[in-house]
Structures are given as structure tokens and as C-alpha cells.
Design a protein around this motif. Structure first.
Motif, PDB file in Angstrom:
ATOM      1  N   MET A  35       0.828  -1.217   0.000  1.00 19.55           N
ATOM      2  CA  MET A  35       0.000   0.000   0.000  1.00 19.55           C
ATOM      3  C   MET A  35       0.859   1.263   0.000  1.00 19.55           C
ATOM      4  SD  MET A  35       0.682  -1.221   3.173  1.00 19.55           S
ATOM      5  CE  MET A  35      -0.672  -2.337   3.549  1.00 19.55           C
ATOM      6  N   ASP A  36       2.183   1.143   0.209  1.00 19.59           N
ATOM      7  CA  ASP A  36       3.091   2.289   0.224  1.00 19.59           C
ATOM      8  C   ASP A  36       3.692   2.513  -1.175  1.00 19.59           C
ATOM      9  OD1 ASP A  36       2.602   2.299   2.912  1.00 19.59           O
ATOM     10  OD2 ASP A  36       4.559   1.481   3.486  1.00 19.59           O
ATOM     11  N   ARG A  37       4.349   3.664  -1.333  1.00 15.38           N
ATOM     12  CA  ARG A  37       5.137   3.952  -2.533  1.00 15.38           C
ATOM     13  C   ARG A  37       6.443   4.599  -2.093  1.00 15.38           C
ATOM     14  NH1 ARG A  37       1.821   1.020  -3.936  1.00 15.38           N
ATOM     15  NH2 ARG A  37       0.378   1.163  -5.718  1.00 15.38           N
ATOM     16  N   SER A  38       7.575   4.123  -2.620  1.00 12.58           N
ATOM     17  CA  SER A  38       8.886   4.627  -2.232  1.00 12.58           C
ATOM     18  C   SER A  38       9.528   5.402  -3.372  1.00 12.58           C
ATOM     19  CB  SER A  38       9.812   3.471  -1.819  1.00 12.58           C
ATOM     20  OG  SER A  38       9.349   2.843  -0.643  1.00 12.58           O
ATOM     21  N   ILE A  39      10.216   6.487  -3.023  1.00 14.25           N
ATOM     22  CA  ILE A  39      10.961   7.304  -3.979  1.00 14.25           C
ATOM     23  C   ILE A  39      12.415   6.852  -3.921  1.00 14.25           C
ATOM     24  CG2 ILE A  39      11.661   9.632  -4.630  1.00 14.25           C
ATOM     25  CD1 ILE A  39       9.129  10.651  -3.222  1.00 14.25           C
ATOM     26  N   TYR A  40      12.903   6.293  -5.002  1.00 12.69           N
ATOM     27  CA  TYR A  40      14.179   5.586  -5.029  1.00 12.69           C
ATOM     28  C   TYR A  40      15.155   6.296  -5.960  1.00 12.69           C
ATOM     29  CZ  TYR A  40      17.344   1.553  -5.636  1.00 12.69           C
ATOM     30  OH  TYR A  40      18.427   0.708  -5.691  1.00 12.69           O
ATOM     31  N   ALA A  46      12.302   8.723   0.321  1.00 15.29           N
ATOM     32  CA  ALA A  46      11.070   8.861   1.097  1.00 15.29           C
ATOM     33  C   ALA A  46      10.159   7.680   0.795  1.00 15.29           C
ATOM     34  CB  ALA A  46      10.349  10.165   0.762  1.00 15.29           C
ATOM     35  N   THR A  47       9.319   7.328   1.737  1.00 12.90           N
ATOM     36  CA  THR A  47       8.268   6.340   1.530  1.00 12.90           C
ATOM     37  C   THR A  47       6.934   6.992   1.869  1.00 12.90           C
ATOM     38  OG1 THR A  47       9.693   4.436   1.983  1.00 12.90           O
ATOM     39  CG2 THR A  47       7.328   4.123   2.231  1.00 12.90           C
ATOM     40  N   ALA A  87      -6.292   8.481   0.869  1.00 14.78           N
ATOM     41  CA  ALA A  87      -7.480   8.663   1.718  1.00 14.78           C
ATOM     42  C   ALA A  87      -8.331   9.847   1.283  1.00 14.78           C
ATOM     43  CB  ALA A  87      -7.059   8.814   3.183  1.00 14.78           C
ATOM     44  N   GLY A  88      -8.561   9.970  -0.027  1.00 11.92           N
ATOM     45  CA  GLY A  88      -9.454  10.997  -0.529  1.00 11.92           C
ATOM     46  C   GLY A  88      -8.853  12.375  -0.645  1.00 11.92           C
ATOM     47  N   VAL A  89      -7.538  12.492  -0.473  1.00 17.15           N
ATOM     48  CA  VAL A  89      -6.867  13.791  -0.551  1.00 17.15           C
ATOM     49  C   VAL A  89      -5.710  13.702  -1.552  1.00 17.15           C
ATOM     50  CG1 VAL A  89      -5.628  15.597   0.719  1.00 17.15           C
ATOM     51  CG2 VAL A  89      -7.459  14.291   1.847  1.00 17.15           C
ATOM     52  N   ILE A  90      -5.560  14.743  -2.380  1.00 18.68           N
ATOM     53  CA  ILE A  90      -4.426  14.833  -3.295  1.00 18.68           C
ATOM     54  C   ILE A  90      -3.351  15.696  -2.641  1.00 18.68           C
ATOM     55  CG2 ILE A  90      -3.630  15.679  -5.535  1.00 18.68           C
ATOM     56  CD1 ILE A  90      -6.377  15.030  -6.646  1.00 18.68           C
ATOM     57  N   TYR A  91      -2.131  15.145  -2.570  1.00 18.16           N
ATOM     58  CA  TYR A  91      -1.021  15.817  -1.899  1.00 18.16           C
ATOM     59  C   TYR A  91       0.079  16.168  -2.898  1.00 18.16           C
ATOM     60  CZ  TYR A  91      -2.825  14.051   2.607  1.00 18.16           C
ATOM     61  OH  TYR A  91      -3.592  13.767   3.715  1.00 18.16           O
ATOM     62  N   VAL A  92       0.937  17.098  -2.477  1.00 20.44           N
ATOM     63  CA  VAL A  92       2.207  17.388  -3.141  1.00 20.44           C
ATOM     64  C   VAL A  92       3.284  17.320  -2.072  1.00 20.44           C
ATOM     65  CG1 VAL A  92       3.606  19.135  -4.305  1.00 20.44           C
ATOM     66  CG2 VAL A  92       1.234  18.817  -4.962  1.00 20.44           C
ATOM     67  N   VAL A  93       4.411  16.668  -2.423  1.00 21.11           N
ATOM     68  CA  VAL A  93       5.485  16.534  -1.461  1.00 21.11           C
ATOM     69  C   VAL A  93       6.819  16.606  -2.190  1.00 21.11           C
ATOM     70  CG1 VAL A  93       5.592  14.013  -1.608  1.00 21.11           C
ATOM     71  CG2 VAL A  93       6.295  15.148   0.510  1.00 21.11           C
ATOM     72  N   GLY A  94       7.854  17.085  -1.496  1.00 15.48           N
ATOM     73  CA  GLY A  94       9.193  17.117  -2.062  1.00 15.48           C
ATOM     74  C   GLY A  94       9.773  15.718  -2.172  1.00 15.48           C
ATOM     75  N   ILE A  95      10.877  15.601  -2.913  1.00 15.81           N
ATOM     76  CA  ILE A  95      11.506  14.306  -3.114  1.00 15.81           C
ATOM     77  C   ILE A  95      11.904  13.658  -1.791  1.00 15.81           C
ATOM     78  CG2 ILE A  95      13.586  13.195  -4.058  1.00 15.81           C
ATOM     79  CD1 ILE A  95      11.480  13.781  -6.110  1.00 15.81           C
ATOM     80  N   ASP A  96      12.243  14.481  -0.796  1.00 10.13           N
ATOM     81  CA  ASP A  96      12.654  13.922   0.493  1.00 10.13           C
ATOM     82  C   ASP A  96      11.482  13.497   1.367  1.00 10.13           C
ATOM     83  OD1 ASP A  96      11.603  16.368   1.157  1.00 10.13           O
ATOM     84  OD2 ASP A  96      13.416  17.149   2.112  1.00 10.13           O
ATOM     85  N   GLY A  97      10.250  13.737   0.901  1.00 10.34           N
ATOM     86  CA  GLY A  97       9.076  13.305   1.643  1.00 10.34           C
ATOM     87  C   GLY A  97       8.681  14.194   2.798  1.00 10.34           C
TER      88      GLY A  97
END
Length: 590
Positions: free
Chosen positions: A158-163, A172-173, A199-209
Motif C-alpha cells: 500500500m506504500d510507494r517509495s521514492i528511489y 522517502a516512503t 485517503a481521498g486527498v491529493i497531496y504534493v510533497v518534495g523528493i525527500d518526503g
């Protein structure tokens, strides 16, 4: 007298291989692995290179599903040619190893060393590198510079990791939970941020999470999904209303400003059953996506203009997935004979600029992850069937930028300059196959499945104006087809047996049965032309609960075979069968 080291090696080989050979002598159908051992015994112990070559050729012709064994047989075939002093054949076959089995690093290194000994530079222009091994599955979205990729961890799907590919660092995970999987993860054009839905929300996050920012919160009746960015501050989103997607539901497309949180509609898609694989063009003007109108209908490739919201059809059928864009070309995949193919279609003003072009066909086990601006193609593979968690990440550097075929040759892997295609004629000197393509037909591409010299080759053609009209002309060694005497006309059952073998090679692989094919007895015809037989017939079959008809033509010489087939809907048989005969009547085997 002292025993030489080489003699000791031969004794060991005899001890290791002879029991295997003896154990399988009474077996009617030897496995590819045992055949390989038999070939090694003939080559190294008996020093019977001709016998070894025949065995290696047999493995290559009959064992396409076991790529590891075929790769070893192909390499040893080249070694045999080298031992015989057949330098040109050895060079060509070593190069085949590099082209057909790029993921086999060990054999690839051996082939390169052998070519260096022969004073040659490898002719493969594909620079393929193994990048990393990850405990999970890449799920697409590579940064434009190829630095980062998103993957799904095996232990927490269920997670996604930035590799980070070069260092192996997980920056970040993005955490999900059993009820809410993280989805819609796409990098911004500058590669510094990523979007995602949770969970019903669209987010934006930096590469470091760090410090994820909620940008848009869906209400209870809305389902929304990010699918890319049009620029560094605008996320592209599709959404619909209702608990469950159904055919006929209106799907909206819009731009979401990450600073203000305002979602602005830019267009609506025509009603359809399902869609997937959305990708934004390199210039940010279009979005390509794969759609299907109904469960049994064709899968198509569409383009949506982001400025006007207009939708255009790029490819009408047989689209499997969308991998991204290279310049003004949409890169997509198709499935043919259980082999994944990569195709491109040029797009101008949101519309197709010509016919789709076949780029590569031997992507049997690759999971394509995407393409980047310089034409590099990223893909992943399991190192072995038992490696359920680990995935290896690979890149074919600048592949799309360097894989353009000369205009007077067909596009294919390793055979661009070996199949001659004139205005309306095809000739392959290696197999002595020639045919005249009917006026108005389109030659779409060419591929090979195993070896430049002994494996199957396929040419793809289409009939303009006829839906689903891909004609597949395949040829190679006759191995596996029953012998029929020329003195007595064959029976309908004998004709059906020949065509059944051709049908199985097209759909399920050599030696496998396909119970869905039911040949119409009244259509089975056999003709004797010189020392060659020509068989033709029509078969009914079903695919995805839909009825189809396959028209077959099979030409057999003493050593080679050519098959041509055309799949059509039953109502189109009367009009398309004469079209296929316009091609098959011109096929000749030397």
C-alpha cells in the motif's frame, strides 16, 4: 606418462554428461536442458561440431519459452562456428547473443570477449545497463533525467517509495494503510516534487518526503486521480461522480493549481468502459491514454488536447499499455503471440501523423517502467521465477533516439538490413523467401524471435480500410511439421494437422495445442507446387468471449516454411479472404 589437464577435463565432462545422455536416450521428447547437455557432450567430448551445431539449432528453433537455455545454446553455436573457422557466422551469431539476450550479463560479457578475439566490435547499438535490485516492484513514473523512480515495496504494497537509482537510496516512503493505497504518484517536470492521492486527498510533497501538502480534498461523491503535471505548479487530474465507475459515467479532466488548490475543468472524455496508462506529452500540450469502450471491444489510444479539451483517436485497436512520450511520439505496447511489443506513433496537432511503427518485439518478460526525454527506456525483470520479491531495474540508453531504421528497410531487431522491402516486394535472402505485397497494403514492421539465421521471423502488414486487418507473415525452419509425400494428395485431416501446427506456433508456441481453433472442413485445400506444399484453411475461435475467424495459408519446402494469417470478424470473412489470397498467391520459397 602424465595426464594433461585438458584430458582430465574431458574425462570429467564424460562422467558428468554421459549419464544424462544415456538416461534420455529412450525419451521421446527431450527437454531443452537435456538437449543442451547433449550438445555440450557432442562438442567437447566427441568433438563432433556438426552434431553439436544441429542440436543447438534445434534448441533455438523449438525452445523459445526457455530463454536461458536458448541463450546458452546460441552462445555455444557461435563458439562452434569459431572452432570451425567460420568467422563471419561466428561474429554474426555472437552479435545475436547480445541483441536477443541483453539481460544475460554473463553470456553478454563472454560474447564481447569472443568478438574482441575475432577483431570485431559488437554491432549491437543498444547500451543496456543493470541499474539496481529493489525489494519491490517499480510502478512507473521516472524523473525526466532518469534519477528517481517510484516503486511498490514488497512488504507494504500500500506504500510507494521514492528511489534514487544511482545510489540506491530511498529518499522517502509515502505511507498508505490497508484501506487506502497510495496512488497517482507522478514526478513534476523539474523532478523536485511528486503528487499522490491518499485517503481521498491529493497531496504534493518534495523528493525527500518532508512536509506533504494537502492540495485538494474530494467530497464523498467524487473520485479523483492525479495522472501527471502540465508544468511545475499544475497537476493534471481526472475525476468522476458516484461510488462506482460504470460505462456511461462522465469523466472530467482538469488542472489543479498546487498553490491555490483550485481545480479547473478543461475537458470531458467520451463515454467508455475503462481507461488506464495516462501520460503527458513532452511539450505539455497533450495527454495520451488507453481506453476500452466495452469489455469485449478493442483497446484504443486516445489523445486529449489540454488547451481545448478535444479528444482524438491515435490507434484504433490492440493497444496494451502506454509507456510515455518521446518527442512528438506516443510510445505504447501491444501483445502479439504472447510477446510484448513496443510501438510508436507520431502525433501532430493532437492527431496521428502516419501509421504506428513497430520499435521492438522481444520484450517477453520485461515490465516497462517508462521513457525519458533522451529516449532511454527503463524496465524491470524478476531475476528468476522464484524471486517473488526482488526486482532488477534496467535501462536501454537512448534506445528510441538511435533505433530509427533506414527508409528502404523494415524496422526490426537485428534484421534491419537483412529483409529487403521495396515499393511492394519483400525478399529475405537468408531463408530464400519472397512475396509481393498487394498495392495499397502497408508494411508495418518486422521482428525475429530467436536467431538471425535459424529462428522465426515475422513481417506485419495491414490492409487499409479494413478493421483489425493485421496480416502476420511468419517464416523459419520447417522443424516440427509432419512430412507428407507428394505422390498422394493429403487428406483433410492431414491438412488440418499442418495448419494446426502453424496456428499453435502463432498463438501458443510450438508443440502446444489450442483447442479453441476449429477448422472448417470445407475450406481445407492443399496444392503441390514443385517440391513444395501449400495448405490453406479457415478456423473459428473465441477470444475474450468474442467470436473470430482466422484465415491461414502455409507454404512448406523441404527445409523451410512460411505461414500467413489474418484474423477477422465472421461478417468480414467474405471480403477479406480474397485480400489475403492476393498476398499468399505470390509467396515463394527457394
Amino acid at each position: 606418462m602424465k595426464t594433461s589437464f585438458l584430458s582430465q577435463v574431458r574425462v570429467l565432462l564424460v562422467a558428468a554428461v554421459l549419464p544424462l545422455v544415456a538416461a534420455t536416450a529412450t525419451t521421446a521428447a527431450e527437454s531443452p536442458s537435456l538437449l543442451l547437455q547433449k550438445g555440450i557432450y557432442a562438442e567437447e567430448v566427441e568433438r563432433n561440431l556438426d552434431s553439436a551445431i544441429k542440436i543447438y539449432e534445434q534448441i533455438a528453433a523449438e525452445s523459445a519459452a526457455n530463454r536461458s537455455v536458448v541463450a546458452q545454446a546460441q552462445y555455444r553455436l557461435a563458439v562452434c562456428y569459431q572452432k570451425q573457422g567460420k568467422k563471419e557466422l561466428a561474429i554474426s551469431t555472437f552479435n545475436d547473443v547480445l541483441k536477443q539476450f541483453p539481460s544475460d550479463v554473463t553470456l553478454g560479457q563472454k560474447a564481447r570477449e569472443a568478438l574482441a578475439q575475432l577483431g570485431q566490435t559488437p554491432s549491437d547499438d543498444l547500451k543496456i545497463r543493470r541499474l539496481a535490485s529493489v525489494d519491490g516492484t517499480p510502478v512507473g513514473s521516472v524523473t525526466p533525467d532518469g534519477r528517481f523512480i517510484i516503486y511498490q515495496p514488497s512488504v507494504r504494497p500500500m506504500d510507494r517509495s521514492i528511489y534514487e537509482i544511482a545510489t540506491g537510496r530511498i529518499w522517502a516512503t509515502l505511507k498508505g494503510d490497508p484501506e487506502n493505497t497510495v496512488r497517482g504518484v507522478y514526478f513534476s517536470p523539474d523532478g523536485r516534487r511528486t503528487s499522490y492521492r491518499y485517503a481521498g486527498v491529493i497531496y504534493v510533497v518534495g523528493i525527500d518526503g518532508a512536509d506533504p501538502k494537502p492540495v485538494y480534498r474530494m467530497d464523498k461523491d467524487t473520485r479523483a486521480m492525479p495522472f501527471g503535471w502540465s508544468d511545475d505548479r499544475t497537476i493534471l487530474v481526472n475525476w468522476w461522480s458516484g461510488e462506482k465507475w460504470t460505462n456511461g459515467t462522465t469523466k472530467f479532466v482538469g488542472k489543479l493549481d498546487i498553490e491555490t488548490g483550485v481545480l479547473k475543468e478543461i475537458g470531458r472524455l467520451p463515454a467508455h468502459e475503462e481507461d488506464w496508462s495516462w501520460a503527458v506529452s513532452s511539450d505539455g500540450r497533450y495527454v495520451a491514454l488507453v481506453v476500452q469502450h466495452n469489455p469485449t471491444g478493442p483497446t484504443q489510444l486516445w489523445a486529449l488536447e489540454l488547451n481545448s479539451g478535444r479528444v482524438h483517436s491515435l490507434v484504433e485497436n490492440e493497444v496494451n499499455g502506454l509507456e510515455g512520450w518521446f518527442g512528438a511520439n506516443a510510445v505504447f505496447t501491444r501483445q502479439n503471440d504472447r510477446v510484448q511489443e513496443m510501438w510508436m506513433i507520431a502525433v501532430r496537432d493532437g492527431k496521428p501523423a502516419g501509421e504506428p511503427n513497430l520499435v521492438r518485439s522481444d520484450l517477453r518478460t520485461a515490465n516497462l517502467c517508462g521513457v525519458i526525454k533522451d529516449g532511454s527506456v527503463y524496465y524491470s525483470e524478476r531475476p528468476s521465477p522464484s524471486a517473488s520479491a526482488t526486482t532488477e531495474l534496467w535501462v536501454i540508453e537512448r534506445f528510441l533516439a538511435t533505433n530509427a531504421a533506414p527508409k528502404n528497410y523494415l524496422m526490426g531487431v537485428g534484421i534491419r538490413e537483412e529483409i529487403r522491402a521495396g515499393e511492394n516486394a519483400v525478399f529475405d535472402p537468408k531463408f530464400g523467401v519472397s512475396a509481393t505485397v498487394p498495392s495499397g497494403w502497408v508494411i508495418r514492421g518486422a521482428t525475429q524471435s530467436i536467431s538471425s539465421y535459424y529462428g522465426r521471423r515475422t513481417i506485419y502488414l495491414s490492409i487499409p480500410g479494413v478493421a483489425h486487418s493485421q496480416v502476420v507473415m511468419s517464416y523459419g525452419p520447417r522443424t516440427g511439421f509432419p512430412a507428407i509425400a507428394h505422390s498422394t494428395p493429403p487428406s483433410s485431416d492431414q491438412i488440418a494437422a499442418q495448419l494446426e501446427e502453424a496456428a499453435c506456433r502463432r498463438t501458443a508456441g510450438a508443440g502446444k495445442s489450442n483447442p479453441d481453433f476449429k477448422f472448417r472442413k470445407g475450406t481445407l485445400v492443399a496444392r503441390s507446387i514443385g517440391n513444395n506444399w501449400v495448405f490453406s484453411g479457415v478456423a473459428d475461435f473465441t477470444e475474450k468471449e468474442k467470436a473470430w475467424v482466422m484465415c491461414f495459408s502455409l507454404h512448406l519446402s523441404e527445409t523451410s516454411r512460411v505461414s500467413a494469417d489474418l484474423r477477422v470478424e465472421p461478417n468480414d470473412l467474405d471480403t477479406t479472404l480474397p485480400e489475403l489470397r492476393r498476398l499468399t498467391d505470390t509467396i515463394q520459397l527457394r
